[in-house]
Design a protein around this motif. Sequence first.
Motif, PDB file in Angstrom:
ATOM      1  N   ARG A   5       0.831  -1.209   0.000  1.00 33.44           N
ATOM      2  CA  ARG A   5       0.000   0.000   0.000  1.00 33.44           C
ATOM      3  C   ARG A   5       0.863   1.256   0.000  1.00 33.44           C
ATOM      4  O   ARG A   5       0.513   2.261  -0.626  1.00 33.44           O
ATOM      5  N   GLU A   6       1.998   1.211   0.696  1.00 34.23           N
ATOM      6  CA  GLU A   6       2.856   2.393   0.780  1.00 34.23           C
ATOM      7  C   GLU A   6       3.380   2.787  -0.604  1.00 34.23           C
ATOM      8  O   GLU A   6       3.522   3.972  -0.910  1.00 34.23           O
ATOM      9  N   THR A   7       3.650   1.781  -1.441  1.00 36.20           N
ATOM     10  CA  THR A   7       4.141   2.073  -2.784  1.00 36.20           C
ATOM     11  C   THR A   7       3.079   2.789  -3.603  1.00 36.20           C
ATOM     12  O   THR A   7       3.372   3.740  -4.346  1.00 36.20           O
ATOM     13  N   LEU A   8       1.828   2.350  -3.476  1.00 38.10           N
ATOM     14  CA  LEU A   8       0.750   2.988  -4.229  1.00 38.10           C
ATOM     15  C   LEU A   8       0.614   4.456  -3.842  1.00 38.10           C
ATOM     16  O   LEU A   8       0.482   5.334  -4.710  1.00 38.10           O
ATOM     17  N   SER A   9       0.645   4.733  -2.538  1.00 39.42           N
ATOM     18  CA  SER A   9       0.464   6.104  -2.058  1.00 39.42           C
ATOM     19  C   SER A   9       1.672   6.978  -2.387  1.00 39.42           C
ATOM     20  O   SER A   9       1.525   8.125  -2.810  1.00 39.42           O
ATOM     21  N   LYS A  10       2.867   6.424  -2.178  1.00 39.91           N
ATOM     22  CA  LYS A  10       4.082   7.214  -2.389  1.00 39.91           C
ATOM     23  C   LYS A  10       4.280   7.551  -3.860  1.00 39.91           C
ATOM     24  O   LYS A  10       4.628   8.674  -4.228  1.00 39.91           O
ATOM     25  N   ARG A  11       4.042   6.581  -4.725  1.00 42.18           N
ATOM     26  CA  ARG A  11       4.272   6.780  -6.159  1.00 42.18           C
ATOM     27  C   ARG A  11       3.036   7.287  -6.897  1.00 42.18           C
ATOM     28  O   ARG A  11       3.113   7.604  -8.077  1.00 42.18           O
ATOM     29  N   MET A  12       1.903   7.333  -6.205  1.00 39.02           N
ATOM     30  CA  MET A  12       0.633   7.760  -6.786  1.00 39.02           C
ATOM     31  C   MET A  12       0.317   6.938  -8.042  1.00 39.02           C
ATOM     32  O   MET A  12       0.214   7.436  -9.156  1.00 39.02           O
ATOM     33  N   ILE A  13       0.169   5.630  -7.824  1.00 38.01           N
ATOM     34  CA  ILE A  13      -0.116   4.703  -8.918  1.00 38.01           C
ATOM     35  C   ILE A  13      -1.247   3.780  -8.496  1.00 38.01           C
ATOM     36  O   ILE A  13      -1.560   3.648  -7.317  1.00 38.01           O
ATOM     37  N   MET A  14      -1.861   3.123  -9.470  1.00 40.89           N
ATOM     38  CA  MET A  14      -2.917   2.160  -9.195  1.00 40.89           C
ATOM     39  C   MET A  14      -2.945   1.110 -10.296  1.00 40.89           C
ATOM     40  O   MET A  14      -3.169   1.441 -11.464  1.00 40.89           O
ATOM     41  N   PRO A  15      -2.668  -0.171  -9.955  1.00 38.82           N
ATOM     42  CA  PRO A  15      -2.813  -1.232 -10.971  1.00 38.82           C
ATOM     43  C   PRO A  15      -4.279  -1.402 -11.339  1.00 38.82           C
ATOM     44  O   PRO A  15      -5.146  -1.424 -10.462  1.00 38.82           O
ATOM     45  N   VAL A  16      -4.565  -1.522 -12.633  1.00 40.51           N
ATOM     46  CA  VAL A  16      -5.965  -1.570 -13.069  1.00 40.51           C
ATOM     47  C   VAL A  16      -6.322  -2.825 -13.850  1.00 40.51           C
ATOM     48  O   VAL A  16      -7.493  -3.195 -13.936  1.00 40.51           O
ATOM     49  N   CYS A  17      -5.326  -3.506 -14.398  1.00 38.30           N
ATOM     50  CA  CYS A  17      -5.659  -4.668 -15.231  1.00 38.30           C
ATOM     51  C   CYS A  17      -4.412  -5.519 -15.412  1.00 38.30           C
ATOM     52  O   CYS A  17      -3.298  -4.997 -15.487  1.00 38.30           O
ATOM     53  N   ARG A  18      -4.623  -6.846 -15.464  1.00 41.30           N
ATOM     54  CA  ARG A  18      -3.528  -7.750 -15.778  1.00 41.30           C
ATOM     55  C   ARG A  18      -3.982  -8.746 -16.824  1.00 41.30           C
ATOM     56  O   ARG A  18      -5.017  -9.383 -16.681  1.00 41.30           O
ATOM     57  N   VAL A  19      -3.192  -8.858 -17.896  1.00 47.97           N
ATOM     58  CA  VAL A  19      -3.443  -9.853 -18.934  1.00 47.97           C
ATOM     59  C   VAL A  19      -2.149 -10.628 -19.136  1.00 47.97           C
ATOM     60  O   VAL A  19      -1.161 -10.086 -19.641  1.00 47.97           O
ATOM     61  N   GLY A  20      -2.160 -11.900 -18.682  1.00 40.60           N
ATOM     62  CA  GLY A  20      -0.956 -12.713 -18.791  1.00 40.60           C
ATOM     63  C   GLY A  20       0.173 -12.106 -17.981  1.00 40.60           C
ATOM     64  O   GLY A  20       0.077 -11.883 -16.782  1.00 40.60           O
ATOM     65  N   LYS A  21       1.271 -11.804 -18.658  1.00 41.91           N
ATOM     66  CA  LYS A  21       2.455 -11.255 -17.994  1.00 41.91           C
ATOM     67  C   LYS A  21       2.520  -9.730 -18.085  1.00 41.91           C
ATOM     68  O   LYS A  21       3.567  -9.132 -17.798  1.00 41.91           O
ATOM     69  N   THR A  22       1.426  -9.100 -18.491  1.00 43.45           N
ATOM     70  CA  THR A  22       1.409  -7.643 -18.642  1.00 43.45           C
ATOM     71  C   THR A  22       0.473  -7.018 -17.616  1.00 43.45           C
ATOM     72  O   THR A  22      -0.693  -7.401 -17.517  1.00 43.45           O
ATOM     73  N   LEU A  23       0.997  -6.071 -16.841  1.00 40.42           N
ATOM     74  CA  LEU A  23       0.220  -5.358 -15.825  1.00 40.42           C
ATOM     75  C   LEU A  23       0.051  -3.907 -16.272  1.00 40.42           C
ATOM     76  O   LEU A  23       1.034  -3.214 -16.527  1.00 40.42           O
ATOM     77  N   THR A  24      -1.202  -3.484 -16.383  1.00 43.98           N
ATOM     78  CA  THR A  24      -1.491  -2.092 -16.736  1.00 43.98           C
ATOM     79  C   THR A  24      -1.624  -1.281 -15.449  1.00 43.98           C
ATOM     80  O   THR A  24      -2.391  -1.640 -14.560  1.00 43.98           O
ATOM     81  N   VAL A  25      -0.865  -0.187 -15.374  1.00 40.09           N
ATOM     82  CA  VAL A  25      -0.822   0.635 -14.162  1.00 40.09           C
ATOM     83  C   VAL A  25      -1.140   2.077 -14.518  1.00 40.09           C
ATOM     84  O   VAL A  25      -0.580   2.628 -15.473  1.00 40.09           O
ATOM     85  N   ALA A  26      -2.054   2.692 -13.760  1.00 44.40           N
ATOM     86  CA  ALA A  26      -2.384   4.105 -13.937  1.00 44.40           C
ATOM     87  C   ALA A  26      -1.410   4.940 -13.109  1.00 44.40           C
ATOM     88  O   ALA A  26      -1.231   4.703 -11.915  1.00 44.40           O
ATOM     89  N   PHE A  27      -0.770   5.921 -13.751  1.00 46.95           N
ATOM     90  CA  PHE A  27       0.184   6.807 -13.098  1.00 46.95           C
ATOM     91  C   PHE A  27      -0.382   8.216 -13.029  1.00 46.95           C
ATOM     92  O   PHE A  27      -0.961   8.719 -14.005  1.00 46.95           O
ATOM     93  N   GLY A  28      -0.187   8.860 -11.880  1.00 46.63           N
ATOM     94  CA  GLY A  28      -0.494  10.277 -11.796  1.00 46.63           C
ATOM     95  C   GLY A  28       0.613  11.081 -12.437  1.00 46.63           C
ATOM     96  O   GLY A  28       0.371  12.128 -13.039  1.00 46.63           O
ATOM     97  N   ASP A  29       1.864  10.578 -12.313  1.00 41.77           N
ATOM     98  CA  ASP A  29       3.027  11.220 -12.942  1.00 41.77           C
ATOM     99  C   ASP A  29       3.612  10.271 -13.980  1.00 41.77           C
ATOM    100  O   ASP A  29       4.427   9.402 -13.660  1.00 41.77           O
ATOM    101  N   PRO A  30       3.216  10.391 -15.225  1.00 37.76           N
ATOM    102  CA  PRO A  30       3.674   9.445 -16.257  1.00 37.76           C
ATOM    103  C   PRO A  30       5.141   9.620 -16.628  1.00 37.76           C
ATOM    104  O   PRO A  30       5.670   8.836 -17.407  1.00 37.76           O
ATOM    105  N   PHE A  31       5.821  10.663 -16.077  1.00 39.24           N
ATOM    106  CA  PHE A  31       7.243  10.858 -16.364  1.00 39.24           C
ATOM    107  C   PHE A  31       8.127  10.111 -15.369  1.00 39.24           C
ATOM    108  O   PHE A  31       9.350  10.178 -15.452  1.00 39.24           O
ATOM    109  N   ASP A  32       7.520   9.416 -14.432  1.00 34.41           N
ATOM    110  CA  ASP A  32       8.263   8.712 -13.381  1.00 34.41           C
ATOM    111  C   ASP A  32       8.773   7.372 -13.913  1.00 34.41           C
ATOM    112  O   ASP A  32       8.257   6.303 -13.576  1.00 34.41           O
ATOM    113  N   LEU A  33       9.810   7.423 -14.733  1.00 37.04           N
ATOM    114  CA  LEU A  33      10.331   6.221 -15.377  1.00 37.04           C
ATOM    115  C   LEU A  33      10.984   5.272 -14.370  1.00 37.04           C
ATOM    116  O   LEU A  33      10.980   4.057 -14.561  1.00 37.04           O
TER     117      LEU A  33
END
Length: 569
Positions: free
Chosen positions: A84-112
């Motif tokens: 949970r700390e990672t989600l709050s600190k990085r402001m991210i939220m996983p939204v979908c997983r298909v096979g080996k691919t995880l789709t994650v919503a970023f508030g800061d998309p420049f956070d490579l």
Amino acid sequence: MAKNDITGKFSSILLKREIVTYEQLQDAIRESDASGTRLEKVLVEKQMATAEAVTLALAEYLHIRPLSLRNFTPPTHLVELLPRETLSKRMIMPVCRVGKTLTVAFGDPFDLTTIDELSTETGLNITLVVAPENEIQESIAKLSAEPTQGLDMEELMRNESDVQIVEEADEDLNLDEMLEKAEGAPVIRMVNMILVEALRTSASDIHIEPMEKSIRLRYRIDGALVERPAPPKSLQAAITSRIKIMSDLDIAERRAPQDGRFNIKALGKEVDLRVSILPTVHGEKIVMRTLDKSSLSPSLTALGLDPVSERSMTYAIQQPHGIILVTGPTGSGKTTTLYSCLQDLNRVDRNIITCEDPVEYQLAGINQVQINDDVGLSFASALRSILRQDPDIVLVGEIRDKITAEIAVKAALTGHLVLSTLHTNDAAGAVTRLIDMGIEPFMLGSALVCAQAQRLYRKLCPACKKPVALTPDIFEVNHIDPDFFADATIYDAGHCPRCTNGYKGRGAIMEVLLVDEEIRRGILSGMNTGEIRALGAQRGMVNLKQAGLTRVKQGITSLEAALAVTGGE
């Protein structure tokens, strides 16, 4: 983002979309340069633009998809991948997983950096989408508010539950009978909430047990029974009647055991429930097994096996004929493994037929036969008929007797691939078990492709697991080489609202005995179980205990949980 430039592409997009005026953009850029805050964040904080509009502009600038999380409920199986700390600190939220691919919503998309860290931590490929930060914050807040610790009986008596009973087309339930008594409505809500809680916690079984002066409600979660707040004793008869009505059972019969099943839709799932009712001295005990088809692994690879087991099983099911035996105690996931094999084998040019007792999941493209001893349809008789149906692949739910074993082995010798289960403790024991049943060693040696044994271990909750130091006596008592864990961090169970006693989910460990010429000669020479096991180890077989300890070394499970299922092996 690079140093803010009013003539830059992002600024051009903001102006083109008329999100801000030229003057507002100038002010925002000056504020951004002075404070070091990202331009898009300044625009939202100063209320120069809405978060949604800025998100759309970012998506266009970076050529990625935008996503709204306004009505999004975070899926438990995804958020448990990350603390949970990672989600709050990085402001991210996983939204979908298909096979080996995880789709994650970023508030800061420049956070490579975070993208790389997520890929390393989860072992998945990360696909980036951009979402407004305020909506990500709301989604994270929902996690804290999400009820996971049992049922609130007072609350469920007040509110309806969104559970839809799926009825067969020819089913004619007497609704008047269900609502005849005044307590009918709250009882219906209560049963619905019990079912919803089972789906929410991914329970495999629901136990409703009558005691002398109370009812005990327990769920089997990740293999362990967990007690939850129970309904009052006064509603015992009404709850039993409700479940009987849903299962199309005889409400008036209270002295004999009854079995039934029904189907519900809830929490976006459609789940079968298999019901067993057993009379006890204090009333009828109910056990409901949940059968969620969506939880089935679509292939062997999706089971998450260790590389050695996955390669061995993949090789075995690719053979044109022979018999594959999956062994283990009840509840060790044998059916799931067999269904995963069938889904790998299921092609339009293959005729696959199964005989099962019962048929737990209905698989598209596969002919499944339900065993019914009352009409003489046993495993043996069903298997004889199946072999006249021109099958390529046959699954026998369980080899229980000599007759079924003989037919299965002969089918394997006559060009069919046969998959079945057997109750033995390890892979090598399957060989001697069939010989004890009366199968000739020369026939078994020729027919057997592989024997596999498996167990299900409990996975540590990734959000609350904690490092632990083990004392030397633990290694000594359990006959473990301490050097095996050299430079490895060993974890133990913690406690948090999202897990059950520090564990969340289960995984499979296997030992796979592939039958090659050496082992075949061993079978023909009459080797016992220990000798076959030793020979298999020489040929590269990883035993159950080794597989379990490897999961401990990887930090996936605790030593206690691994030894609980493999300690005696």
